[in-house]
Design an enzyme around this catalytic site. Structure first.
Site: not given
Lengths: 587, 247
Positions: A343, A514-516
């Protein structure tokens, strides 16, 4: 020493967070015997009762994955040696029952129709040369319309608070005009607007944008979901992200789907059950191997294996188990590990308002805020721009906790008397606007097993090869300039902002997102993707992999709302298709 | 209605009537646990730092967060040294949640974060004597706490700029004095603004400085009842977790 061998069950879920919890509930309701294996310990609402402790939860990482046991390694290019992320930093992976679903903020979005048809959309509109040479855009293999009912189910289960912008084919005032069509209104109305949200909305409107409330998984009102789960409304206590919700207002697997799974009598939850391998033979998974709290090895046979352990571990487990072909960036062969994306931050503005006394900035909720979607995806014309993509722009008031919320402006130093005097005024009167930027996939960005570094059990860590590219830098510069205009229109006394910028190299230290995504991507090509549109593995028809690991690239939104839809889709695949016919599901 | 683990029914929370009713009527709830009155406790025993190290850390912290008149106490007056000593002696200082497997390599480019094999406690013990050596070499044999404020600030500025050799980095991508300064600044900020149970933010004066109310349940007031109002500026004497009324 021999493993403890269990009786075969109908399904095993590896990891019991959002995706594992949803699948467990749906399968258990359908009469399947399900075992959920969670590597961490038990958690629930009663764990979060008394601690409004910023140091413990927000800074010392109480609820997150323990890097001492397992972390990731990072290199920016294939020419570098990857180094471990020795402390939690850029992302906050979860562990324990409920996973990161316990400590997320609760911002809940559906990706746009054009996000699902990313490659086709941009190709049709701008021509195939619009993509930078190394970019590897893909369609998802499922359309927004096909996924809509499942995202709707997730929203009703969670009680998402918001206002529809496009409802049954009609544009509705007050919602997001760029969203895909909804078949139903949100289950609960938007949260109370904040003063900061009011000011942002006014400025955004003046500039010609269409502001609307951020859709929130933190209930705006008391709500009972279609399964009879009753939850309290949000108290706006300001201790949302990084914390567990002590009143159950934040939609979290431990207060929604896991209790539903448990009350069927068909679901057994085992904690401190660390799955190390998926066992398989002749193109079918046979079960999993895990260690328990005492260190004993167990073998759990199952007819269906649901890999529901967060993006990183989904890919890692397949690689450790020798399932599917690992991706090689030089040949571009192999699907497991390809298309890692993230992100993109870096665009934002912060404003100090000397005359505003009533922000009550320490009150708030993780998803309380106002947003504009006008500069996201291809919602605006890219013909004369030097980048693809965009981002969702919003102001949110999640609760400004003191250790992490001190701001100074201009030449004010970062410490000392002048600093101390400045923060006395700024703390209560400072607000920020930011963006969740898209993150495209590239040939050279992928994940695999690290050749040097190991976890506490002796297995290789997941290695990430990733950096920012010129496309993202150009996008962020544009978004930052637009956000600066919005902040200026809000009329602050002082501000910081401007054309956005990204670090020289992706930096593992400061928290970003944390948007992997990526690594077990979905699509319609069995050679280049790992799962089909029911999240069923091409190579192993009784294995369903569910997570943001399925995303071929990441859109300009928080991923969970879409992910919830995919989880219900996978459950549908297992319960209504795979169980009936076994073998590949053809849609 | 079901009860929470604190024994207060959710119904009381739902009505949002706490503010209107003048506070939650919490019969029999276990709220504050004031085992120790922080105001009257003796100075805490040092558990990680030596007296000399504590004096150095205190002097540095007092330049980061100086005294500004009687109503605005300094870092040491807020207990920041007690805070930091406690942290270094405790789990974080010992390397909790720190991936400590080798090989340990100094990064060759930016963006890789902390790569030393040392725990935070070891870092401080390694670095603090080096800072005094630097001061002694550059300021005629003096110790940091003997310098005037201007020179103390100059030393911190040099640390911040990566200009002091602390012996832990061989390149700008390693753990330079700038890396240490960032760590120290973060620790001082924590000591000023963390809940007072950790030994800093003494008498809640850190929170008072910025008008942060502290624990949201401190007075049993309902943020839910206030949030939607405009013109209501919520200002109270701050209270920490131990004094909060709880759910």
């Amino acid at each position: 020493m021999a493993s403890i061998k269990h009786e075969k069950v109908d399904a095993v879920c590896i990891g019991v967070g959002w995706t594992g919890g949803i699948l467990a509930a749906e399968m258990a309701k359908a009469g399947m015997k399900v075992v959920g294996l969670e590597r961490g310990g038990p958690r629930g609402e009663s764990s979060f009762g008394s601690d409004h402790d910023e140091l413990k939860f927000a800074i010392r990482s109480e609820l997150f994955q323990d890097a001492a046991v397992e972390t990731q390694t990072l290199r920016h290019t294939t020419g570098e040696t990857a180094l471990p992320m020795r402390y939690i930093g850029a992302w906050l992976p979860g562990t324990g029952v409920g996973g990161a679903g316990v400590h997320w903020n609760g911002q809940n979005w559906r990706y746009h129709p054009s996000d699902f048809d990313y490659k086709s959309h941009y190709t049709d509109k701008y021509g195939k040369d619009v993509f930078p040479e190394d970019m590897r855009p893909r369609d998802w293999g499922i359309s927004y319309d096909e996924l809509e009912p499942y995202m709707n189910t997730f929203e009703k289960m969670a009680g998402i608070s918001g206002k529809a912008g496009v409802l049954n084919g009609k544009r509705v005032e007050g919602g997001n005009p760029f969203e895909g069509n909804r078949s139903e209104e949100y289950p609960t109305p938007p949260m109370m607007p904040s003063k900061s949200g009011d000011m942002f909305a006014k400025a955004a409107k003046e500039l010609g944008y269409t502001p609307f409330p951020v859709p929130s998984a933190n209930l705006s009102e008391v709500y009972t979901n279609p399964e009879g789960v009753a939850r309290n409304h949000c108290l706006y206590c300001g201790y949302c992200e990084r914390f567990g919700c002590e009143v159950g207002a934040k939609a979290d697997p431990t207060v929604t789907v896991i209790p539903v799974a448990q009350r069927t009598g068909n679901f057994e939850l085992r904690t401190h059950a660390w799955v190390h391998r998926i066992t398989h033979r002749d193109g079918k998974a046979t079960g999993v191997l895990y260690t328990d709290a005492a260190g004993r090895t167990h073998e759990q046979p199952a007819d269906v294996v649901a890999v529901t352990s967060f993006m990183f571990n989904n890919v890692r487990l397949l690689l450790l188990s020798g399932m599917g072909q690992p991706y090689d960036p030089r040949t571009e062969k192999g699907a497991v590990g390809r298309n890692f994306a993230y992100q993109t931050g870096g665009a934002g503005a912060t404003g100090f308002f000397a005359d505003v006394d009533d922000f009550n900035i320490f009150m708030g909720s993780g998803a309380n805020g106002m947003s504009i979607d006008d500069l996201n995806a291809d919602n605006f014309d890219h013909s004369d721009l030097d980048f693809l993509g965009g981002g969702n722009i919003s102001i949110s008031q999640s609760g400004a906790r003191p250790i992490q919320s001190q701001h100074v402006f201009g030449d004010t130093p970062a410490w000392g008397l002048e600093y101390k005097r400045a923060v006395k005024d700024t703390y209560r009167r400072t607000i920020s606007v930011g963006a969740q930027g898209e993150s495209p996939a590239y040939r050279q960005h992928y994940v695999d097993l690290d050749p040097s570094y190991k976890d506490a059990f002796g297995d290789p860590l997941l290695r990430i090869t990733f950096d920012w590219t010129q496309n993202e830098r150009n996008m962020v510069k544009y978004l930052g300039t637009r956000i600066e205009e919005i902040m200026k229109a809000m009329n602050p006394t002082k501000m910081s902002g401007g054309p956005g910028a990204l670090a020289e190299h992706f930096d593992t230290v400061p928290y970003q997102s944390t948007h992997v995504t990526g690594g077990t991507i979905m699509g319609d090509d069995p050679d280049e993707t790992v799962v089909n549109d029911y999240l069923q593995m091409w190579d192993y028809p009784n294995v369903f992999v569910v997570g943001a690991s399925n995303y071929p690239q990441n859109a300009g939104f928080n991923p969970t709302g879409t992910l919830g839809g995919l989880a219900y889709r996978a459950a549908d695949g297992i319960v209504n298709h795979y169980r009936k016919s076994e073998g590949p599901i053809r849609s | 209605m079901f009860r929470t683990n604190r024994g207060v029914s959710r119904r009381q929370l739902l009505t949002g009537g706490a503010a209107a009713a003048g506070g939650l009527a919490i019969a029999g709830v276990v709220g504050a646990q004031a085992d120790m009155d922080m105001k009257e406790s003796a100075p805490a025993r040092l558990r990680a730092l030596t007296k000399e190290q504590a004096a150095l850390v205190g002097a540095m912290a007092d330049r980061i967060w100086p005294k500004d008149g009687d109503q605005s106490p300094s870092a040491t007056e807020l207990g920041v040294v007690t805070y930091l000593d406690g942290q270094l002696a405790g789990a974080w200082g010992s390397g909790e949640r720190f991936y400590r497997q080798g090989p340990f390599r100094e990064p060759e480019s930016s963006g890789h974060g902390y790569q030393l094999k040392l725990t935070p406690r070891e870092v401080y013990r390694e670095v603090l004597p080096k800072i005094e050596e630097h001061v002694s070499s550059n300021y005629a044999g003096k110790m940091y706490h003997e310098l005037d404020a201007k020179d103390q600030d100059a030393v911190l500025t040099d640390l911040q700029g990566g200009k002091v050799d602390l012996g832990l980095a061989t390149s700008p991508n390693g753990f330079t004095s700038a890396s240490f300064f960032t760590m120290f600044l973060q620790n001082v900020t924590e000591g000023v603004f963390a809940d007072p149970v950790y030994g800093g933010n003494k008498d809640l004066q850190g929170w008072k400085h910025i008008d942060y109310p502290g624990d949201p349940m401190a007075y049993g007031d309902s943020y839910y009842a206030i949030f939607g109002h405009r013109g209501d500026n919520y200002e109270v004497e701050p209270k920490g977790m131990d004094d909060a009324m709880g759910l």
